[in-house]
Design a protein around this motif. Sequence first.
Motif, PDB file in Angstrom:
ATOM      1  N   LEU A 142       0.805  -1.220   0.000  1.00  0.00           N
ATOM      2  CA  LEU A 142       0.000   0.000   0.000  1.00  0.00           C
ATOM      3  C   LEU A 142       0.839   1.272   0.000  1.00  0.00           C
ATOM      4  O   LEU A 142       0.291   2.370   0.075  1.00  0.00           O
ATOM      5  CB  LEU A 142      -0.935   0.005   1.216  1.00  0.00           C
ATOM      6  N   LEU A 143       2.161   1.139  -0.091  1.00  0.00           N
ATOM      7  CA  LEU A 143       3.011   2.330  -0.033  1.00  0.00           C
ATOM      8  C   LEU A 143       2.707   3.292  -1.176  1.00  0.00           C
ATOM      9  O   LEU A 143       2.664   4.507  -0.976  1.00  0.00           O
ATOM     10  CB  LEU A 143       4.488   1.922  -0.067  1.00  0.00           C
ATOM     11  N   ARG A 144       2.485   2.777  -2.361  1.00  0.00           N
ATOM     12  CA  ARG A 144       2.207   3.663  -3.499  1.00  0.00           C
ATOM     13  C   ARG A 144       0.949   4.482  -3.263  1.00  0.00           C
ATOM     14  O   ARG A 144       0.906   5.686  -3.548  1.00  0.00           O
ATOM     15  CB  ARG A 144       2.075   2.836  -4.779  1.00  0.00           C
ATOM     16  N   ALA A 145      -0.079   3.854  -2.724  1.00  0.00           N
ATOM     17  CA  ALA A 145      -1.299   4.599  -2.402  1.00  0.00           C
ATOM     18  C   ALA A 145      -1.044   5.590  -1.277  1.00  0.00           C
ATOM     19  O   ALA A 145      -1.556   6.715  -1.294  1.00  0.00           O
ATOM     20  CB  ALA A 145      -2.413   3.632  -2.019  1.00  0.00           C
ATOM     21  N   ALA A 146      -0.233   5.187  -0.301  1.00  0.00           N
ATOM     22  CA  ALA A 146       0.025   6.057   0.848  1.00  0.00           C
ATOM     23  C   ALA A 146       0.760   7.330   0.449  1.00  0.00           C
ATOM     24  O   ALA A 146       0.531   8.390   1.046  1.00  0.00           O
ATOM     25  CB  ALA A 146       0.825   5.297   1.906  1.00  0.00           C
ATOM     26  N   VAL A 147       1.634   7.261  -0.550  1.00  0.00           N
ATOM     27  CA  VAL A 147       2.332   8.475  -0.967  1.00  0.00           C
ATOM     28  C   VAL A 147       1.485   9.311  -1.921  1.00  0.00           C
ATOM     29  O   VAL A 147       1.812  10.474  -2.193  1.00  0.00           O
ATOM     30  CB  VAL A 147       3.695   8.153  -1.630  1.00  0.00           C
ATOM     31  N   ASP A 189      -1.139   7.050 -12.754  1.00  0.00           N
ATOM     32  CA  ASP A 189      -0.103   7.982 -13.198  1.00  0.00           C
ATOM     33  C   ASP A 189       1.272   7.358 -12.927  1.00  0.00           C
ATOM     34  O   ASP A 189       1.582   7.004 -11.791  1.00  0.00           O
ATOM     35  CB  ASP A 189      -0.246   9.295 -12.429  1.00  0.00           C
ATOM     36  N   PRO A 190       2.115   7.222 -13.945  1.00  0.00           N
ATOM     37  CA  PRO A 190       3.435   6.612 -13.741  1.00  0.00           C
ATOM     38  C   PRO A 190       4.294   7.353 -12.716  1.00  0.00           C
ATOM     39  O   PRO A 190       5.180   6.745 -12.103  1.00  0.00           O
ATOM     40  CB  PRO A 190       4.071   6.684 -15.138  1.00  0.00           C
ATOM     41  N   GLN A 191       4.037   8.648 -12.509  1.00  0.00           N
ATOM     42  CA  GLN A 191       4.833   9.406 -11.546  1.00  0.00           C
ATOM     43  C   GLN A 191       4.643   8.906 -10.122  1.00  0.00           C
ATOM     44  O   GLN A 191       5.517   9.110  -9.273  1.00  0.00           O
ATOM     45  CB  GLN A 191       4.487  10.895 -11.629  1.00  0.00           C
ATOM     46  N   THR A 192       3.514   8.248  -9.852  1.00  0.00           N
ATOM     47  CA  THR A 192       3.305   7.740  -8.494  1.00  0.00           C
ATOM     48  C   THR A 192       4.303   6.626  -8.171  1.00  0.00           C
ATOM     49  O   THR A 192       4.662   6.442  -7.009  1.00  0.00           O
ATOM     50  CB  THR A 192       1.872   7.207  -8.305  1.00  0.00           C
ATOM     51  N   ARG A 193       4.759   5.907  -9.178  1.00  0.00           N
ATOM     52  CA  ARG A 193       5.759   4.863  -8.943  1.00  0.00           C
ATOM     53  C   ARG A 193       7.092   5.493  -8.534  1.00  0.00           C
ATOM     54  O   ARG A 193       7.772   4.998  -7.631  1.00  0.00           O
ATOM     55  CB  ARG A 193       5.942   3.993 -10.183  1.00  0.00           C
ATOM     56  N   ALA A 194       7.447   6.600  -9.198  1.00  0.00           N
ATOM     57  CA  ALA A 194       8.697   7.281  -8.850  1.00  0.00           C
ATOM     58  C   ALA A 194       8.645   7.821  -7.430  1.00  0.00           C
ATOM     59  O   ALA A 194       9.619   7.723  -6.675  1.00  0.00           O
ATOM     60  CB  ALA A 194       8.976   8.404  -9.849  1.00  0.00           C
ATOM     61  N   ARG A 195       7.491   8.385  -7.052  1.00  0.00           N
ATOM     62  CA  ARG A 195       7.348   8.889  -5.688  1.00  0.00           C
ATOM     63  C   ARG A 195       7.441   7.737  -4.696  1.00  0.00           C
ATOM     64  O   ARG A 195       8.073   7.871  -3.635  1.00  0.00           O
ATOM     65  CB  ARG A 195       6.014   9.629  -5.522  1.00  0.00           C
ATOM     66  N   ARG A 196       6.809   6.621  -5.030  1.00  0.00           N
ATOM     67  CA  ARG A 196       6.867   5.465  -4.141  1.00  0.00           C
ATOM     68  C   ARG A 196       8.310   5.008  -3.963  1.00  0.00           C
ATOM     69  O   ARG A 196       8.732   4.700  -2.847  1.00  0.00           O
ATOM     70  CB  ARG A 196       6.040   4.318  -4.730  1.00  0.00           C
ATOM     71  N   ARG A 208      11.080   6.732  -4.213  1.00  0.00           N
ATOM     72  CA  ARG A 208      11.854   7.678  -3.396  1.00  0.00           C
ATOM     73  C   ARG A 208      11.560   7.489  -1.919  1.00  0.00           C
ATOM     74  O   ARG A 208      12.470   7.469  -1.083  1.00  0.00           O
ATOM     75  CB  ARG A 208      11.554   9.116  -3.825  1.00  0.00           C
ATOM     76  N   VAL A 209      10.273   7.356  -1.590  1.00  0.00           N
ATOM     77  CA  VAL A 209       9.904   7.198  -0.185  1.00  0.00           C
ATOM     78  C   VAL A 209      10.364   5.844   0.341  1.00  0.00           C
ATOM     79  O   VAL A 209      10.811   5.728   1.485  1.00  0.00           O
ATOM     80  CB  VAL A 209       8.384   7.376   0.007  1.00  0.00           C
ATOM     81  N   ALA A 210      10.292   4.805  -0.495  1.00  0.00           N
ATOM     82  CA  ALA A 210      10.765   3.478  -0.075  1.00  0.00           C
ATOM     83  C   ALA A 210      12.241   3.534   0.289  1.00  0.00           C
ATOM     84  O   ALA A 210      12.666   2.942   1.295  1.00  0.00           O
ATOM     85  CB  ALA A 210      10.527   2.455  -1.178  1.00  0.00           C
ATOM     86  N   ALA A 211      13.032   4.243  -0.509  1.00  0.00           N
ATOM     87  CA  ALA A 211      14.457   4.368  -0.201  1.00  0.00           C
ATOM     88  C   ALA A 211      14.672   5.100   1.118  1.00  0.00           C
ATOM     89  O   ALA A 211      15.524   4.715   1.935  1.00  0.00           O
ATOM     90  CB  ALA A 211      15.170   5.101  -1.335  1.00  0.00           C
ATOM     91  N   MET A 212      13.884   6.146   1.355  1.00  0.00           N
ATOM     92  CA  MET A 212      14.000   6.884   2.610  1.00  0.00           C
ATOM     93  C   MET A 212      13.618   6.015   3.803  1.00  0.00           C
ATOM     94  O   MET A 212      14.246   6.084   4.864  1.00  0.00           O
ATOM     95  CB  MET A 212      13.121   8.139   2.555  1.00  0.00           C
ATOM     96  N   LEU A 213      12.583   5.205   3.633  1.00  0.00           N
ATOM     97  CA  LEU A 213      12.156   4.310   4.710  1.00  0.00           C
ATOM     98  C   LEU A 213      13.247   3.294   5.036  1.00  0.00           C
ATOM     99  O   LEU A 213      13.530   3.026   6.210  1.00  0.00           O
ATOM    100  CB  LEU A 213      10.871   3.591   4.314  1.00  0.00           C
ATOM    101  N   ARG A 214      13.864   2.746   4.021  1.00  0.00           N
ATOM    102  CA  ARG A 214      14.927   1.764   4.254  1.00  0.00           C
ATOM    103  C   ARG A 214      16.125   2.384   4.955  1.00  0.00           C
ATOM    104  O   ARG A 214      16.800   1.738   5.758  1.00  0.00           O
ATOM    105  CB  ARG A 214      15.362   1.146   2.918  1.00  0.00           C
ATOM    106  N   GLU A 215      16.398   3.655   4.644  1.00  0.00           N
ATOM    107  CA  GLU A 215      17.549   4.342   5.232  1.00  0.00           C
ATOM    108  C   GLU A 215      17.230   4.959   6.594  1.00  0.00           C
ATOM    109  O   GLU A 215      18.113   5.527   7.238  1.00  0.00           O
ATOM    110  CB  GLU A 215      18.033   5.427   4.276  1.00  0.00           C
ATOM    111  N   GLY A 216      15.981   4.879   7.027  1.00  0.00           N
ATOM    112  CA  GLY A 216      15.593   5.465   8.304  1.00  0.00           C
ATOM    113  C   GLY A 216      15.448   6.972   8.258  1.00  0.00           C
ATOM    114  O   GLY A 216      15.420   7.622   9.311  1.00  0.00           O
ATOM    115  N   ARG A 217      15.324   7.559   7.057  1.00  0.00           N
ATOM    116  CA  ARG A 217      15.201   9.012   6.931  1.00  0.00           C
ATOM    117  C   ARG A 217      13.762   9.482   6.993  1.00  0.00           C
ATOM    118  O   ARG A 217      13.492  10.684   6.990  1.00  0.00           O
ATOM    119  CB  ARG A 217      15.854   9.495   5.636  1.00  0.00           C
ATOM    120  N   THR A 218      12.822   8.553   7.055  1.00  0.00           N
ATOM    121  CA  THR A 218      11.424   8.914   7.210  1.00  0.00           C
ATOM    122  C   THR A 218      10.689   7.741   7.840  1.00  0.00           C
ATOM    123  O   THR A 218      11.195   6.616   7.897  1.00  0.00           O
ATOM    124  CB  THR A 218      10.773   9.291   5.857  1.00  0.00           C
TER     125      THR A 218
END
Length: 277
Positions: free
Chosen positions: A125-130, A158-165, A167-177
């Motif tokens: 659900l991360l894509r929907a959440a962002v 919208d394909p841009q939602t995948r890019a946003r997902r 970016r946020v996934a990377a931040m979550l893995r790194e503990g930045r969000t």
Amino acid sequence: MTETILAALERYYDTVPRVGGARGEDFGPLTLFVQEGDGWAYYARPTPGGSGATAADVRKVLERQRELKVPESFEWVAESSPSLRAAVEAAGLHVHAHPLMVLDATAEPLPPHPEVRLIGADDPLLRAAVTVPALAFAAPGTAPGEAGPAALARALEDPQTRARRDRVAAMLREGRTGMAAAVRDGVVLCSGQYNPVGDVAEVVGVGTLPAARRQGLALAVTAALVAQARQRGARTVFLSAGDEDVRPGPRRGRRRAGRRRYGWWPVRAPGRGGGGR
């Protein structure tokens, strides 16, 4: 408001763009943060320890922002830089003040909401959440609106939602969000994030699908974000509301969630409206 809180916020605002991949360009009393590659388009703000900026200083930064084709955005804490508003307005810009609130450390946490859960980097659900906050902010205010699950489903095409997902996934893995969402029948109705830097965390981007407003979901998501931020070591947790209408009011979330309004955070808003973060 204490000097300790002000100092913590100043450190936070100067650090968070740097850890987010932006470089700082020195303009004397002002620093312009420029994003390297994809990511959030950051702002200009007072340089820590710098002297008061003048309208001429603001204009120099504006010229550089226009050259780079980045948002003409200035952000600062009013109590820390009391003279900057006059300089920004003298440069011909409009200032929009956002209510800024910090969590009362003595407040008792709200009980967990049964529909709210934390969202991880691999959550389906991360894509929907962002995507939900974008739909929420496209219809400002607190009144229920038309955009609901069907609008969310269309937005996810919208394909841009995948890019946003991603970016946020990377931040979550790194503990930045950190991210939380209110989910009902498999549909994300509200979501938000917090961004930690050291022992300070800012709650950002909490938005509810307009059709699901006035059900207490934003407050519940905020409470979940605060709880995780504190569990991960945050001592100061704060947020800025878009305006007086959406800030937690004294008879609603502000007392129940233990937040106290302690100041104003002026943000330069472009002439077309918006601005801020």
